[in-house]
Structure formats: structure tokens, C-alpha cells
Design a protein around this motif. Structure first.
Motif, PDB file in Angstrom:
ATOM      1  N   ASP A 100       1.065  -1.344   0.673  1.00 21.25           N
ATOM      2  CA  ASP A 100       0.089   0.216  -0.060  1.00 21.25           C
ATOM      3  C   ASP A 100       0.726   1.327  -0.104  1.00 21.25           C
ATOM      4  OD1 ASP A 100       1.189  -0.286   2.551  1.00 21.25           O
ATOM      5  OD2 ASP A 100      -0.414  -0.002   3.750  1.00 21.25           O
ATOM      6  N   PRO A 101       1.862   1.897  -1.293  1.00 24.81           N
ATOM      7  CA  PRO A 101       2.094   2.661  -1.104  1.00 24.81           C
ATOM      8  C   PRO A 101       1.691   4.094  -0.639  1.00 24.81           C
ATOM      9  CG  PRO A 101       2.202   1.927  -3.299  1.00 24.81           C
ATOM     10  CD  PRO A 101       1.725   0.673  -2.252  1.00 24.81           C
ATOM     11  N   PRO A 102       2.550   4.781  -0.391  1.00 27.52           N
ATOM     12  CA  PRO A 102       1.330   6.384   0.318  1.00 27.52           C
ATOM     13  C   PRO A 102       1.204   6.937  -1.395  1.00 27.52           C
ATOM     14  CG  PRO A 102       3.808   6.311   0.356  1.00 27.52           C
ATOM     15  CD  PRO A 102       3.609   4.832   0.025  1.00 27.52           C
ATOM     16  N   PHE A 103       0.605   7.993  -1.190  1.00 26.86           N
ATOM     17  CA  PHE A 103       0.364   8.774  -1.995  1.00 26.86           C
ATOM     18  C   PHE A 103       1.061   9.641  -2.262  1.00 26.86           C
ATOM     19  CE2 PHE A 103      -2.723  12.034  -4.831  1.00 26.86           C
ATOM     20  CZ  PHE A 103      -2.416  11.228  -5.975  1.00 26.86           C
ATOM     21  N   SER A 104       1.733   9.987  -3.360  1.00 26.64           N
ATOM     22  CA  SER A 104       3.031  11.153  -3.703  1.00 26.64           C
ATOM     23  C   SER A 104       2.982  11.316  -5.234  1.00 26.64           C
ATOM     24  CB  SER A 104       4.540   9.942  -3.454  1.00 26.64           C
ATOM     25  OG  SER A 104       4.479   9.708  -4.066  1.00 26.64           O
ATOM     26  N   ALA A 105       3.913  12.177  -6.216  1.00 26.53           N
ATOM     27  CA  ALA A 105       4.112  12.011  -7.436  1.00 26.53           C
ATOM     28  C   ALA A 105       4.568  10.839  -7.743  1.00 26.53           C
ATOM     29  CB  ALA A 105       4.853  13.206  -7.536  1.00 26.53           C
ATOM     30  N   VAL A 106       5.313  10.664  -7.158  1.00 27.80           N
ATOM     31  CA  VAL A 106       5.883   9.048  -8.079  1.00 27.80           C
ATOM     32  C   VAL A 106       4.705   8.144  -8.226  1.00 27.80           C
ATOM     33  CG1 VAL A 106       7.233   7.453  -7.394  1.00 27.80           C
ATOM     34  CG2 VAL A 106       7.793   9.561  -7.119  1.00 27.80           C
ATOM     35  N   THR A 107       3.218   7.831  -7.345  1.00 29.34           N
ATOM     36  CA  THR A 107       2.542   6.779  -7.302  1.00 29.34           C
ATOM     37  C   THR A 107       1.476   7.274  -7.892  1.00 29.34           C
ATOM     38  OG1 THR A 107       1.976   7.337  -5.014  1.00 29.34           O
ATOM     39  CG2 THR A 107       3.836   5.474  -4.993  1.00 29.34           C
ATOM     40  N   ALA A 108       1.419   8.240  -7.881  1.00 24.20           N
ATOM     41  CA  ALA A 108      -0.096   9.597  -8.898  1.00 24.20           C
ATOM     42  C   ALA A 108      -0.699   8.368  -9.887  1.00 24.20           C
ATOM     43  CB  ALA A 108      -0.138  10.611  -8.941  1.00 24.20           C
ATOM     44  N   PRO A 109      -0.103   7.821 -10.882  1.00 22.84           N
ATOM     45  CA  PRO A 109      -0.465   7.453 -12.051  1.00 22.84           C
ATOM     46  C   PRO A 109      -0.959   5.869 -11.154  1.00 22.84           C
ATOM     47  CG  PRO A 109       1.647   8.510 -12.525  1.00 22.84           C
ATOM     48  CD  PRO A 109       1.512   8.405 -10.874  1.00 22.84           C
ATOM     49  N   LEU A 110      -0.141   5.461 -10.694  1.00 21.95           N
ATOM     50  CA  LEU A 110      -0.750   4.089 -10.069  1.00 21.95           C
ATOM     51  C   LEU A 110      -2.295   4.151  -9.192  1.00 21.95           C
ATOM     52  CD1 LEU A 110       2.289   2.461  -8.418  1.00 21.95           C
ATOM     53  CD2 LEU A 110       1.013   1.502 -10.126  1.00 21.95           C
ATOM     54  N   TRP A 111      -2.029   5.249  -8.816  1.00 21.82           N
ATOM     55  CA  TRP A 111      -4.069   5.965  -7.940  1.00 21.82           C
ATOM     56  C   TRP A 111      -5.149   6.050  -8.738  1.00 21.82           C
ATOM     57  CZ3 TRP A 111      -4.045   3.772  -3.233  1.00 21.82           C
ATOM     58  CH2 TRP A 111      -3.552   3.412  -2.279  1.00 21.82           C
ATOM     59  N   LEU A 112      -4.021   7.017 -10.145  1.00 17.48           N
ATOM     60  CA  LEU A 112      -5.484   7.201 -10.418  1.00 17.48           C
ATOM     61  C   LEU A 112      -5.755   7.082 -12.290  1.00 17.48           C
ATOM     62  CD1 LEU A 112      -4.051  11.300 -10.151  1.00 17.48           C
ATOM     63  CD2 LEU A 112      -5.628  10.058  -9.005  1.00 17.48           C
ATOM     64  N   ALA A 113      -5.210   6.726 -12.196  1.00 21.90           N
ATOM     65  CA  ALA A 113      -5.258   5.583 -13.880  1.00 21.90           C
ATOM     66  C   ALA A 113      -6.551   4.706 -12.964  1.00 21.90           C
ATOM     67  CB  ALA A 113      -4.059   3.981 -14.015  1.00 21.90           C
ATOM     68  N   PRO A 114      -6.771   3.950 -12.014  1.00 25.35           N
ATOM     69  CA  PRO A 114      -7.999   3.274 -12.819  1.00 25.35           C
ATOM     70  C   PRO A 114      -9.199   3.936 -12.801  1.00 25.35           C
ATOM     71  CG  PRO A 114      -6.582   2.284 -11.229  1.00 25.35           C
ATOM     72  CD  PRO A 114      -5.677   3.566 -11.896  1.00 25.35           C
ATOM     73  N   ILE A 115      -8.891   5.168 -12.122  1.00 21.75           N
ATOM     74  CA  ILE A 115     -10.303   5.550 -11.436  1.00 21.75           C
ATOM     75  C   ILE A 115     -10.812   6.348 -13.181  1.00 21.75           C
ATOM     76  CG2 ILE A 115     -10.956   8.386 -11.056  1.00 21.75           C
ATOM     77  CD1 ILE A 115      -9.470   6.959  -8.391  1.00 21.75           C
ATOM     78  N   ALA A 116      -9.235   7.020 -13.826  1.00 22.34           N
ATOM     79  CA  ALA A 116      -9.318   7.220 -15.348  1.00 22.34           C
ATOM     80  C   ALA A 116      -9.865   6.367 -16.372  1.00 22.34           C
ATOM     81  CB  ALA A 116      -7.700   8.268 -15.916  1.00 22.34           C
TER      82      ALA A 116
END
Length: 135
Positions: A100-116
């Protein structure tokens, strides 16, 4: 012929990933205190094996996972908290070591890609349904 040799070498790399050395002292041995072992196990299932990538260090047979299990057990036995061990491993290996990586600029694509992707899919489906109603 060259491509075949390169492909063979590429596929052989995982087979040579293990060192052949004996496992670390606590890699496959549980702690004597069941409460401490439970703490260690709870932490180990949340940490990703850096070699296998799809398994936790608790489930992996890779040498590196064994070394990490031994390290976790040694530190738990020495009285360190699971959270401080987790923090130390993240500092050492990066956010990738945790599931469960924290939300940051580096991990943002991992968190936002499914929503997009869901939003794009809904938009395409909506357009498809509108065309069907017109015909």
C-alpha cells in the motif's frame, strides 16, 4: 540465432537469481514466543518480495525474501515495533516494498489510472448507448 541466445539468457536470469547460500538463521524458523511471531507474520504479509514481486515475503521462497523474513524476526525479537521496521524497510528499498504505497507524485498514476480508465469507459459506453437510441 543471436535472438535465440539472447532470449535463452533472458529466460535463464530468474533461475540464477538465488545465490545457493544457506538461508539466514531466522528465514524459515519461527520465533519461540508466539506473540512475537504473530507480530512478525502480520508485518511480513504486508511486505512485497522484491524478487517475486507478486508475493509477500511471508509466501516467497526467494533468498532475498528469506533474508527479509530473518531481518524482520531479528528486529521484532530485539523489541522493535513493526511500524519502525516497516518504515526502515521503506527507506531502504522504497515504497515498492509495501503493498500500500502512499499517495505521492511518483505513485499518483497507480492510484489515478483505474479511476481515469473507468471514467473513459463510462464515457465511451454512454456514447455507444446514445448512438443505439438514434438508430
Amino acid at each position: 540465432m543471436t535472438i535465440g541466445v539472447l532470449l535463452g539468457l533472458f529466460l535463464a536470469v530468474p533461475a540464477t537469481a538465488d545465490s545457493g547460500l544457506p538461508p539466514a538463521a531466522l528465514a524459515n524458523t519461527q520465533l519461540r514466543d508466539p506473540a512475537l511471531e504473530a507480530k512478525a507474520q502480520a508485518l511480513m504479509v504486508t511486505l512485497r518480495c522484491l524478487v517475486c514481486q507478486g508475493q509477500s515475503i511471508a509466501d516467497s521462497d526467494a533468498d532475498m525474501a528469506g533474508d527479509m523474513r530473518a531481518l524482520v524476526r531479528q528486529r521484532i525479537a530485539a523489541g522493535e515495533s513493526p511500524e519502525s521496521i516497516r518504515h526502515w524497510l521503506i527507506e531502504r528499498y522504497g515504497d515498492y516494498v509495501t503493498y500500500d504505497p502512499p499517495f505521492s507524485a511518483v505513485t499518483a498514476p497507480l492510484w489515478l489510472a483505474p479511476i481515469a480508465l473507468l471514467a473513459i469507459g463510462a464515457w465511451l459506453a454512454r456514447g455507444s448507448f446514445k448512438r443505439r437510441k438514434r438508430s
